[in-house]
Write an enzyme that holds these catalytic residues in place. Sequence first.
Site, PDB file in Angstrom:
ATOM      1  N   ASN A  89      75.400  61.777  42.545  1.00  0.00           N
ATOM      2  CA  ASN A  89      74.731  60.689  42.931  1.00  0.00           C
ATOM      3  C   ASN A  89      74.909  60.447  44.606  1.00  0.00           C
ATOM      4  O   ASN A  89      74.119  59.931  45.365  1.00  0.00           O
ATOM      5  CB  ASN A  89      74.622  59.608  42.103  1.00  0.00           C
ATOM      6  CG  ASN A  89      73.804  59.917  40.667  1.00  0.00           C
ATOM      7  OD1 ASN A  89      72.854  60.638  41.109  1.00  0.00           O
ATOM      8  ND2 ASN A  89      73.985  59.012  39.721  1.00  0.00           N
TER       9      ASN A  89
ATOM     10  N   PHE B 179      78.322  50.124  38.675  1.00  0.00           N
ATOM     11  CA  PHE B 179      77.323  50.901  38.369  1.00  0.00           C
ATOM     12  C   PHE B 179      76.512  51.730  39.386  1.00  0.00           C
ATOM     13  O   PHE B 179      76.353  51.085  40.427  1.00  0.00           O
ATOM     14  CB  PHE B 179      76.142  50.314  37.591  1.00  0.00           C
ATOM     15  CG  PHE B 179      76.840  49.468  36.300  1.00  0.00           C
ATOM     16  CD1 PHE B 179      76.599  49.925  35.207  1.00  0.00           C
ATOM     17  CD2 PHE B 179      77.036  48.143  36.592  1.00  0.00           C
ATOM     18  CE1 PHE B 179      77.491  49.108  34.137  1.00  0.00           C
ATOM     19  CE2 PHE B 179      77.795  47.352  35.470  1.00  0.00           C
ATOM     20  CZ  PHE B 179      77.674  47.873  34.261  1.00  0.00           C
ATOM     21  N   GLU B 180      76.514  52.921  39.236  1.00  0.00           N
ATOM     22  CA  GLU B 180      76.017  53.854  40.328  1.00  0.00           C
ATOM     23  C   GLU B 180      74.522  53.642  40.772  1.00  0.00           C
ATOM     24  O   GLU B 180      74.238  54.239  41.617  1.00  0.00           O
ATOM     25  CB  GLU B 180      76.457  55.316  39.981  1.00  0.00           C
ATOM     26  CG  GLU B 180      75.380  55.816  38.693  1.00  0.00           C
ATOM     27  CD  GLU B 180      76.025  56.902  37.935  1.00  0.00           C
ATOM     28  OE1 GLU B 180      77.092  56.346  37.088  1.00  0.00           O
ATOM     29  OE2 GLU B 180      75.899  57.926  38.140  1.00  0.00           O
ATOM     30  N   ASN B 181      73.936  52.902  40.038  1.00  0.00           N
ATOM     31  CA  ASN B 181      72.411  52.388  40.442  1.00  0.00           C
ATOM     32  C   ASN B 181      72.580  51.504  41.541  1.00  0.00           C
ATOM     33  O   ASN B 181      71.395  51.000  41.903  1.00  0.00           O
ATOM     34  CB  ASN B 181      71.642  52.183  39.566  1.00  0.00           C
ATOM     35  CG  ASN B 181      72.159  51.056  38.391  1.00  0.00           C
ATOM     36  OD1 ASN B 181      73.276  50.710  38.373  1.00  0.00           O
ATOM     37  ND2 ASN B 181      71.221  50.291  37.616  1.00  0.00           N
TER      38      ASN B 181
END
Lengths: 305, 305, 258, 258
Positions: B106, D55-57
Site C-alpha cells: 500500500n 490504519f493504512e487507509n
Amino acid sequence: MSEKLMTMTEAIERFVPDGSSVAMGLALEPLIPFAAGHEIIRQGKRNLTLIGPISDILFDQLLGAGCVTKITAAWVGNVSEGLGYNYRRATERGEPHPITVEDHSNYSIAMALLAGALGVPYIPIRSLLGSDIARDHPTMRPHNSPLDGTPTLLVPALRPDVAVIHAQRADTAGRAHVWGGLGICEEAALAARGVIYTAEEIVPPEVILSDPNRVLAPGEKTLAVVHVPGGAHPSPVQGYYNRDHASFAEYHERSRTPEGFAAWLKEQVLDVPDRAAYLERLGVERWQALAIHTHLLAAPVDYGV
Amino acid sequence: MSEKLMTMTEAIERFVPDGSSVAMGLALEPLIPFAAGHEIIRQGKRNLTLIGPISDILFDQLLGAGCVTKITAAWVGNVSEGLGYNYRRATERGEPHPITVEDHSNYSIAMALLAGALGVPYIPIRSLLGSDIARDHPTMRPHNSPLDGTPTLLVPALRPDVAVIHAQRADTAGRAHVWGGLGICEEAALAARGVIYTAEEIVPPEVILSDPNRVLAPGEKTLAVVHVPGGAHPSPVQGYYNRDHASFAEYHERSRTPEGFAAWLKEQVLDVPDRAAYLERLGVERWQALAIHTHLLAAPVDYGV
Amino acid sequence: MSQHAPFDYTPQELMVVCAAREIKDGEVVFVGMRLPLLAFALAKRTHAPNAIGLFENGLVRDTPSSELLLTMGDAPNIAGAEWATRTGALMGLLAQGFANLGFVGGAEVDRFGNLNTSYIGDRAHPKVKLPGSGGGADIASLSGRLAIILAHEKKRFPEHVSYITSPGYGDGGDWRARVGLPRGGPAAVITTLAVLGFTADTHEMELRSWHPGSSAEEVRANTGWDLRVAPDVHETTPPTADELRIIRECDPQGFWTR
Amino acid sequence: MSQHAPFDYTPQELMVVCAAREIKDGEVVFVGMRLPLLAFALAKRTHAPNAIGLFENGLVRDTPSSELLLTMGDAPNIAGAEWATRTGALMGLLAQGFANLGFVGGAEVDRFGNLNTSYIGDRAHPKVKLPGSGGGADIASLSGRLAIILAHEKKRFPEHVSYITSPGYGDGGDWRARVGLPRGGPAAVITTLAVLGFTADTHEMELRSWHPGSSAEEVRANTGWDLRVAPDVHETTPPTADELRIIRECDPQGFWTR
C-alpha cells in the site's frame, strides 16, 4: 491523551531552545504566527535557524532582533511592499550579525519537508536545473535518474526541530483545524519533530473529531497548544480577520533604518507583554476594520454511520 | 468551464478504451466505484490494466469477466471474507485467460502515484527492502542514496490513463467533494491523465466552491461526471450508506466456482441495465438497512472575508 | 482613442494589458503576484473567459478574486477557489506540465532571459540582497511559456545577470534541454518601455514592440547589450477604453497601477 | 478461573488477549485488520488506555471504533478518528518510525519470521495465489516491533517461506540492517497453539509459551523445523473474565472470535 494547553511564555521557553530550527509562516501570507514570533524575540532566543517558504516580515523582524543565524527559505521580505530591510542589513553588512542563507524555491522547500514527512531521504525534482540556487545549495545535488538517465536535482529531507503553526481552532489534546490557504503547513507539521499550535479558538475535542479530514496532523506530533486570539495579525486568518495591509506598509517605512527598526521593535514587541496588550495597543477601531464582513460557510458534511 | 456531466454508458465508452490503465478502489474499502466497474463489464472492455491499493472484490469481478490482462496492486481479494476466487483462477490456472501481476504494498503504490502526481521520476523508499516484492518487481529497483549511501528502493512514477473515483458530491464542471477514508484517491486523481467521477449527488458549483480545501483535484483533470446514487454499493459511502457485508459474503460463496461466478455475473451485472435497476433488484428493505442511522455533521467552517 | 492613449494610462496599466494579451483562452496560467493578478482578471473579463489561474500557495481559480489582492493569500483569493490544496500538490501539477503560461517579475533579466531576484553583486557579499525566488524559479523552470515583467532600466538589463535565480535560456540555444529542464523558457518580456521576445534558434532577446511614446532607440539605449530588433518590430497597441475601465475597476485606488 | 479457562474461551479469543498484551500503554500501534482490531480495543479498555491506533487507509484513532468493524474502512472507524488523511501521509509517519508496534497476519511464517501472503509454491505458477501484501510488508518493514498472528499448522510454519512478502529477519542475525531496513523485526508470533518470540542474537523463532490445553511437544510437532524452546517457557496466562467480557462486548456475534 495528554493536556497540551499552555501559555505562550511556557510554550516558547520549553520548545524553542536557542539553536533550534524553527519552521514558521508555512501557509505563506496567511496564518503567520506573529504572536509566537514576538514572544521568541522577547525571550531573547539566539542562533535560531528559520525555515519557511516565504516570510511576510516575520523573518525580517526576528533577523533584526538578532535571534537568527541561519535562514532556509524561498523568499524573505514584505510581500505587499517589497524588500526586507533587516534581511538586507544582515546579508549585506552582517548587522546585527552575519547569517548564512540556504536559498530554496517554494517547490524545493515543499519537497524537502515532504521528504521529511514521508521518511524518505530525498525527492528528485526537475525544477531549478541550471539555476544558481541549485549550484550554491550546500545539500541539494544534481543526479541523473538511475531509471532513465535524465537529470534531476535531489532535494534532501528537511526535519525542523519545531513547526509553529497558527490555526483557526485546536483542542487541548493538540489536534487543530486549519483551513483556507494551506501552503506547506501539512508537510512541515509532519516533518517537524514537534508542533506548537497557536489558535484563535480552543474548542472541545468533539468539534475537532467531527471533521477528521480537516485535522492537520495527529495530536501525537503536538508539543503545545496556545490560545492566542489575533495571534496572526497583521497576517490574515480565513474566516476570522483580514490582512492589515497598513501594518506591512508601516513596518516597511519604520524598518528602513536600524534606529527606526529598534524603535518599532521596542514599541510593538519589547514593551508589549503579550498579544492581548498588542491588540489593545492596536485599538478596537483598527481591529474591527479587519473583521470579516462577509461570512462564507462551507457546505455541510455528514460523517454519519 | 465546460460541462462534464454525462451518462455512465457514455463516460465508460469514451474514456475507458480497451487496453487502458484504470485506477479504481482508491479509498481502499469505501467508495469503490462498483457501478462504473459493472458498466465496464457490460461493455465488454478488454486488456485493461487495473491499478489500486487493495480491491474489495471489484477487481476480482473484472478479472472473472475477462476484462483484465494486468493487475498493479497491493492486495486483491475480499476484505471481510478472504481470498478472491477469480484472482486465484486467473493466476493459478490462467482462467479465463492468463494475467500479469505487478505486486505492490500500500505504501509503494501510494508512492508510485504520488511520484506521478508530483511530476518526479521516482520516490526512494526504505520499505520492502529484502522482500520478494522488491526482488520481482519489473520497474522498482534498489539504489543506494547518493546522499549518504544507505539502501533505498526506487519506486517509479505511475500515471494511470484514467482514475475512476466515487465521490459524495460533484458539480457538472468536474469538481468533487470526497470525505471519510481517503486512501490514495488524491494521489491517483492527480497522477492520472484524467478522472471519471461517479457521484451520489450532483450539486451546484457554489456548493463545491464553498469548501475548496475539500475538493479532491482541480476540475481541469476531470473527463466525466456521472450521477449514480448508490454507485459504490456494496462498499460504504461515509454519510450516505454503510457497507453491505452480506453482499461480500454472498459473492464469496457464489464465486467459488467458475459456474457460480458466471451465474452471479449474469444476475448481478449482465442482466442489469444500470445502477437504478441494480438497486431495485437489491430491494428497498435491504437498501434501507444500510442507511445512515446516526448523522454526524462536521463542525461549521467559515471561509469569510 | 489610440492617438490620445499615451496620456490616458500609466505604464503599469499598459504592462497589465500586454500581460493579459499573453493569456490565450482556455489556458492554465501560473499567475503569481502584483501586475499579473490584474492581467489574469483582465484576460478573464475580455478575450480569455475560460483561462484558469494557479497560485503557489496551493490555489486553482476559474474566476478572478472579487476584490483587489495585495497578496495571493488574501482571504478573497481563497474564497471561491475551485481547489485550495498544499503548495507541494499544486507545484506537482506545474512539474507535470499543467501550466501553459507562467508570470514572474525580477530585478534583473539578461540577454538570454535569465532572471535574478536574489543577489546583486557577489553572492558572499552582495551589494543588494533581494527577497529570493519564492515560486519564481519553479514557474520559470516548469511552465510551458514564461512571461517576465519588470521596469526597463539599463541596470536591470545586464548582458549577464550576476545570479541566476530563475533559469531562462542560460547561454542560449538548447541550454534548457542540456541542463534537463523539461520544457518552457521565456516567451515575452514586458517592460515599462517595450515588449520583447526571443529568437527561435539562439533564444536571444529581441525587441518586438516599443510602447507608444518610446522608440526602438530608447529601448536599445536602456538595454545593457546590443539588443536585437525583430524584423516586424512595431509600436505596442495601446490599451482600449474597455481594458482601462476593467483595470481601474479591479484596482480603483491604483495600488499596483499608479 | 485459569483451570476452567480452556473451556471458557475460543482460540481466537485467547489470541486477541495475547495480542492485546503486546500493546504497552501510550504506544502507537499499527493495527491492521481482524483480530488486532479487537486486540487494540481490548488493550485500550484495560492496560493501555493511552495507546494510539494507526490504519493504512489513513486513519489515526485515540479511541476504538464504537461498533464492530469488518473492515478498517467501515464508517464507524472513520467517524471520530483524530486524523483521516491520505494513505501516503500516514505511511510516511510509519516510515519515520512513528509506530512502536505493528500487527500483521499471514498464510506462512518461517524460522526467521519472514511472512508470505502472496504465493504458495512457484511465483510463476503458484499452487495458491494469496491476496498479497496490502500494507503488511510496510508494517513489517517499518514498525518498531512486529506481532504476527496466524493459525498454528505445520504447513503454515515451513523452515523457509516460498515467497517473502513481509520481511522478518531474512536468514537471521543482522540481515535487516544489511538489506537497509531502518528498524524493527518480529517480536512475537501469536498462534492458535502458542506465543513465540525470537532469540536476541540469531533472531531465530523460539517457543515462549504454549496455550492452556496445548504443550511444547504439540507446538513443536506442528512446526516445520526443529523449533527452539525458550529456557523460561511456560503456559500462556489464560484470559481473565474481564478480558473475555470486553471481547464479547466488541464482537457479540463472534464474527472474528468464533
